[in-house]
Structures are given as structure tokens and as C-alpha cells.
Design a protein around this motif. Structure first.
Motif, PDB file in Angstrom:
ATOM      1  N   PHE A 105      -8.762 -11.223 -33.266  1.00 24.41           N
ATOM      2  CA  PHE A 105      -9.154 -12.651 -33.727  1.00 24.41           C
ATOM      3  C   PHE A 105      -8.042 -13.262 -33.966  1.00 24.41           C
ATOM      4  O   PHE A 105      -7.647 -14.643 -33.527  1.00 24.41           O
ATOM      5  N   TRP A 106      -7.183 -12.967 -34.899  1.00 23.92           N
ATOM      6  CA  TRP A 106      -5.790 -13.394 -35.261  1.00 23.92           C
ATOM      7  C   TRP A 106      -5.082 -13.862 -34.042  1.00 23.92           C
ATOM      8  O   TRP A 106      -4.484 -14.990 -34.046  1.00 23.92           O
ATOM      9  N   LYS A 107      -4.884 -13.002 -33.065  1.00 24.33           N
ATOM     10  CA  LYS A 107      -4.234 -13.312 -31.697  1.00 24.33           C
ATOM     11  C   LYS A 107      -4.778 -14.435 -30.952  1.00 24.33           C
ATOM     12  O   LYS A 107      -4.017 -15.224 -30.502  1.00 24.33           O
ATOM     13  N   GLU A 108      -6.089 -14.255 -30.908  1.00 20.86           N
ATOM     14  CA  GLU A 108      -6.817 -15.102 -30.058  1.00 20.86           C
ATOM     15  C   GLU A 108      -6.845 -16.598 -30.555  1.00 20.86           C
ATOM     16  O   GLU A 108      -6.637 -17.574 -29.662  1.00 20.86           O
ATOM     17  N   HIS A 109      -6.591 -16.748 -31.813  1.00 15.52           N
ATOM     18  CA  HIS A 109      -6.687 -17.835 -32.454  1.00 15.52           C
ATOM     19  C   HIS A 109      -5.272 -18.439 -32.883  1.00 15.52           C
ATOM     20  O   HIS A 109      -5.190 -19.655 -33.332  1.00 15.52           O
TER      21      HIS A 109
END
Length: 119
Positions: A105-109
Motif C-alpha cells: 500500500f505504501w509503495k502503490e500510493h
């Protein structure tokens, strides 16, 4: 991971670096190129283990303190979990699965390290 969630970043980074180092080496192609070359993660591990950092010439020098960013600790944990997943594909804990979901999630956002560190 409990240390990470409590904000005990020195403990979390030390344990992640130790776990990563204890597991068998893997093909770096299995890891994202930006993660395998994370100078920040390597710097943290070096300082926590020896109290030194490597300067631009590769020489080791002692320093009293460094800044440990939340994102760098997260990357260190992610690398250890990734190496564990490759070495032991059938063994996963709920904590590891949850951390990997949060990391994706951290990477995708595209959350930046300063945002993650409370900045």
C-alpha cells in the motif's frame, strides 16, 4: 514487526538486518532494484552493528548519531521478509502477511519517507 509498530526503529532495523543476513543469499532479480541498492538501509545496519558509517570513498568512520527514517526501517523489514518468503515459501505468519500488505500500500500510493516519518 512489533518493534516497528511501537516506533522502536533501532530494534526493528537491527532485527531485520540480522534476519536478512542469516538467511541464504537469493538472486537479486527477486527483489526490486531500488530496494537491493538502498544505501540508507545499509547505512543504518552498519551504524547499528558497528557505530560507524561508510563515507563516499568507502572508508568507515565513527559517528555518534544518525537519522533513522520510518521508510528505511520498513524497507529493511520488507527485504528480510522477502528473503524469508523465497527461502521458505510455505511458512508465513499473519504478521508477515499484514506487513507486506501495508508495505505494498505504501509503495502503490507513493508515500514519501518524510510523510511516513511524521513529516
Amino acid at each position: 514487526m512489533d518493534h516497528f509498530h511501537r516506533g522502536d526503529f533501532e530494534c526493528a532495523a537491527t532485527l531485520a538486518a540480522a534476519a536478512y543476513g542469516m538467511l541464504s543469499a537469493i538472486d537479486n532479480a527477486a527483489l526490486c532494484a531500488s530496494e537491493t541498492c538502498s544505501a540508507g538501509v545499509e547505512t543504518i545496519a552498519q551504524w547499528l552493528a558497528r557505530g560507524t558509517v561508510l563515507d563516499r570513498t568507502g572508508e568507515s568512520r565513527r559517528t555518534e548519531s544518525i537519522v533513522i527514517r520510518t521508510a528505511q526501517v520498513g524497507i529493511a523489514i520488507h527485504l528480510a521478509i522477502t528473503r524469508f518468503d523465497i527461502a521458505f515459501p510455505d511458512q508465513k505468519t499473519p504478521q508477515m502477511a499484514g506487513f507486506n500488505r501495508a508495505y505494498r500500500f505504501w509503495k502503490e500510493h507513493a508515500i514519501s519517507p518524510t510523510q511516513t516519518a511524521g513529516g
